[in-house]
Design an enzyme around this catalytic site. Structure first.
Site, PDB file in Angstrom:
ATOM      1  N   TRP A  46      -3.713  58.989 -63.248  1.00  0.00           N
ATOM      2  CA  TRP A  46      -3.406  58.016 -64.301  1.00  0.00           C
ATOM      3  C   TRP A  46      -4.006  56.649 -64.000  1.00  0.00           C
ATOM      4  O   TRP A  46      -4.606  56.015 -64.872  1.00  0.00           O
ATOM      5  CB  TRP A  46      -1.886  57.889 -64.471  1.00  0.00           C
TER       6      TRP A  46
ATOM      7  N   ASP B  98     -11.355  68.316 -57.304  1.00  0.00           N
ATOM      8  CA  ASP B  98     -10.469  68.441 -58.475  1.00  0.00           C
ATOM      9  C   ASP B  98     -10.640  67.183 -59.316  1.00  0.00           C
ATOM     10  O   ASP B  98     -10.555  66.068 -58.792  1.00  0.00           O
ATOM     11  CB  ASP B  98      -9.013  68.588 -58.021  1.00  0.00           C
TER      12      ASP B  98
ATOM     13  N   ASP C 245      -9.269  64.791 -62.197  1.00  0.00           N
ATOM     14  CA  ASP C 245      -8.055  64.438 -62.945  1.00  0.00           C
ATOM     15  C   ASP C 245      -8.357  63.222 -63.815  1.00  0.00           C
ATOM     16  O   ASP C 245      -7.811  62.141 -63.612  1.00  0.00           O
ATOM     17  CB  ASP C 245      -6.902  64.161 -61.975  1.00  0.00           C
TER      18      ASP C 245
ATOM     19  N   TYR D 242      -7.728  60.066 -69.913  1.00  0.00           N
ATOM     20  CA  TYR D 242      -8.149  61.341 -70.492  1.00  0.00           C
ATOM     21  C   TYR D 242      -9.478  61.120 -71.199  1.00  0.00           C
ATOM     22  O   TYR D 242      -9.705  60.021 -71.745  1.00  0.00           O
ATOM     23  CB  TYR D 242      -7.131  61.859 -71.518  1.00  0.00           C
TER      24      TYR D 242
ATOM     25  N   MET E   9      -1.273  70.557 -67.097  1.00  0.00           N
ATOM     26  CA  MET E   9      -0.173  69.628 -66.795  1.00  0.00           C
ATOM     27  C   MET E   9       0.983  69.856 -67.771  1.00  0.00           C
ATOM     28  O   MET E   9       1.300  69.022 -68.622  1.00  0.00           O
ATOM     29  CB  MET E   9      -0.676  68.183 -66.813  1.00  0.00           C
ATOM     30  N   THR E  10       1.630  71.010 -67.612  1.00  0.00           N
ATOM     31  CA  THR E  10       2.680  71.439 -68.526  1.00  0.00           C
ATOM     32  C   THR E  10       4.027  70.842 -68.113  1.00  0.00           C
ATOM     33  O   THR E  10       4.977  71.564 -67.769  1.00  0.00           O
ATOM     34  CB  THR E  10       2.735  72.975 -68.583  1.00  0.00           C
ATOM     35  N   TYR E  11       4.074  69.532 -68.160  1.00  0.00           N
ATOM     36  CA  TYR E  11       5.290  68.761 -67.894  1.00  0.00           C
ATOM     37  C   TYR E  11       5.134  67.413 -68.574  1.00  0.00           C
ATOM     38  O   TYR E  11       4.104  67.171 -69.229  1.00  0.00           O
ATOM     39  CB  TYR E  11       5.528  68.603 -66.383  1.00  0.00           C
ATOM     40  N   ASP E  12       6.154  66.567 -68.474  1.00  0.00           N
ATOM     41  CA  ASP E  12       6.183  65.321 -69.255  1.00  0.00           C
ATOM     42  C   ASP E  12       6.110  65.618 -70.756  1.00  0.00           C
ATOM     43  O   ASP E  12       5.575  64.831 -71.528  1.00  0.00           O
ATOM     44  CB  ASP E  12       5.048  64.370 -68.863  1.00  0.00           C
TER      45      ASP E  12
END
Length: 446
Positions: free
Chosen positions: A152, A200, A202, A205, A283-286
């Site tokens: 982020w 990786d 991240d 976006y 990112m299957t959270y938040d």
């Protein structure tokens, strides 16, 4: 991840209906059904855990990854994070909010904090977290370490780095030189070679929706594909000549963390990206949190039609998975993300569902806590088997988080659906016994 579209996927609806029928017929057998399905469809097995650079300042260390049992159950440790400079390169620095080379490779680690009980020598070139990663891998042969870039806070200049063919080549080359070839500033060339086994990405976006200060371009989605392809090209070239002792043949991992938000996901050229990467960490959270005033689930497995959220009603981890699969991501390259933390609200009335979908007076205890603190808070844990969600409620505080039981079920879901495995953010939020990683391991083992 706060403004996904509202249309549930066809597969999600069918799965929810099937789950409801099964529960009405035999509620006590839901877990057994998940386990049987996992065995039937076969296991995949990636177990990815994020290790935070800054965790050492709150007492977490690579040694705790070992002593908790996490290291023996993980296949990949993602080290978070490396930054991207304004000139579009990977770099190391000691500057607040910019970089922490001290934590990465300069801090002498004492014997009591070292994975193997041996303190770093003052004269050794690579110390700190990077040297501890080496030691973790030495005693856990199945474990690989990957440097995760961005996050982020450090995604500001990804768009610039990905903008042109020249900038992509420059960026990728700098990252491989620094982290894979091990040419860290201030130490002998190649001193850190072998610490990391891949990259990786991240980027939060492509096309916007991350930190307000990020550089954003309309063409970010296309450039993201080209960037991943450039990483794959240079990684393969390095692997062909850069294997152990120059023998070649090493495969370097390339993965990426990708958003749950459907609008953001649709900016990505998923079939093309999928060809370049080993897998994508979803990112299957938040899915909900304390930026909303009403209580809701952080990471429920299946969609709930009773969800009262205004902007992302009926959202779920399964819906995110199906969204990516429907757009061309092979299941084996989809890794299900799970949270080792939860969101909490206070001033919550009970309502008819023990505080779920109720108003609040605001966030509780800062709004966010790790599992290792949540597990000891007062209250009763409630498990919604139909929708795959757990929460704790004490009459005024409501906490949405994943219990070990739910994480085992999520891992079984990943196996059942032929997914590549599971990913957790973040290891320092687990307890001293590694209960959450153990729960995921149990689910993948069936």
């Amino acid at each position: 991840m706060r403004t996904p579209s509202r249309t549930p996927s066809r597969t999600s609806a069918l799965l929810a209906a099937a789950t409801l029928a099964a529960l009405l017929a035999a509620p006590a057998t839901a877990q057994a059904a998940d386990a049987a399905a996992a065995q039937h469809h076969g296991l995949q097995g990636q177990r990815v855990g994020y290790f935070t650079q800054w965790g050492i300042y709150s007492g977490f260390s690579a040694k705790k990854v070992q002593t908790s049992g996490q290291a023996g159950k993980l296949t990949v440790l993602n080290y978070a994070f490396g930054n991207v400079s304004s000139d579009g390169t990977c770099f190391e620095a000691n500057a607040a909010g910019v970089g922490d080379a001290w934590a990465d490779y300069q801090r002498p680690v004492g014997a009591d904090e070292s994975v193997d009980g041996t303190a770093d020598a003052d004269a050794q070139p690579v110390k700190g977290n990077f040297n501890q990663l080496r030691k973790l891998k030495a005693v856990n042969p199945q474990l690989k370490a990957v440097i995760s870039l961005g996050g982020w806070s450090w995604s500001k200049y990804f768009s610039d780095a990905a903008a042109t063919d020249a900038s992509r080549r420059k960026f990728v080359s700098s990252c491989l030189d620094l982290y894979l070839k091990g040419n860290l500033p201030g130490v002998a060339p190649g001193a850190a070679a072998g610490v990391f086994d891949g990259i990786d990405i991240d980027w939060e976006y492509p096309g916007g929706g991350g930190d307000p200060g990020n550089v954003v371009r309309p063409e970010d989605g296309r450039n993201y594909t080209l960037l991943m392809q450039e990483f794959r090209r240079q990684l393969d070239t390095l692997g062909a000549v850069g294997g152990k002792e120059g023998k070649g043949g090493k495969h370097y991992l390339l993965t990426a963390a990708v958003p749950a938000n459907e609008t953001k996901a649709d900016r990505l050229e998923i079939p093309k990206v999928a060809k370049a990467v080993d897998w994508l960490n979803l990112m299957t959270y938040d899915l909900h949190g304390t930026w909303e005033t009403a209580t809701d689930h952080n990471a429920n497995l299946y969609s709930d039609s009773a969800d009262t959220a205004a902007d992302n009603r009926s959202y779920s981890a399964d819906r995110v998975v199906q969204h990516y699969l429907d757009r061309g991501l092979p299941p084996r390259k989809a890794v299900l993300g799970v949270p080792f933390y939860g969101y909490g609200w206070t001033g919550v009335p009970a309502g008819s569902k023990y505080g779920l979908y109720q108003t609040s007076t605001g966030p509780a205890r800062g709004g966010n806590l790790p599992y290792n603190q949540l597990k000891d808070l007062p209250g009763t844990v409630h498990y919604d088997w139909l929708h795959g969600a757990t929460w704790k409620y004490d009459g005024t505080e409501f906490w949405s988080y994943d219990t070990p039981e739910l994480l085992t079920r999520k891992a079984r879901y990943a196996s059942w659906n032929g997914l590549g495995g599971v990913m957790a953010w973040a290891l320092d939020n687990d307890d001293a016994q590694g209960s959450l990683v153990s729960a995921l391991d149990k689910g993948l083992e069936g």
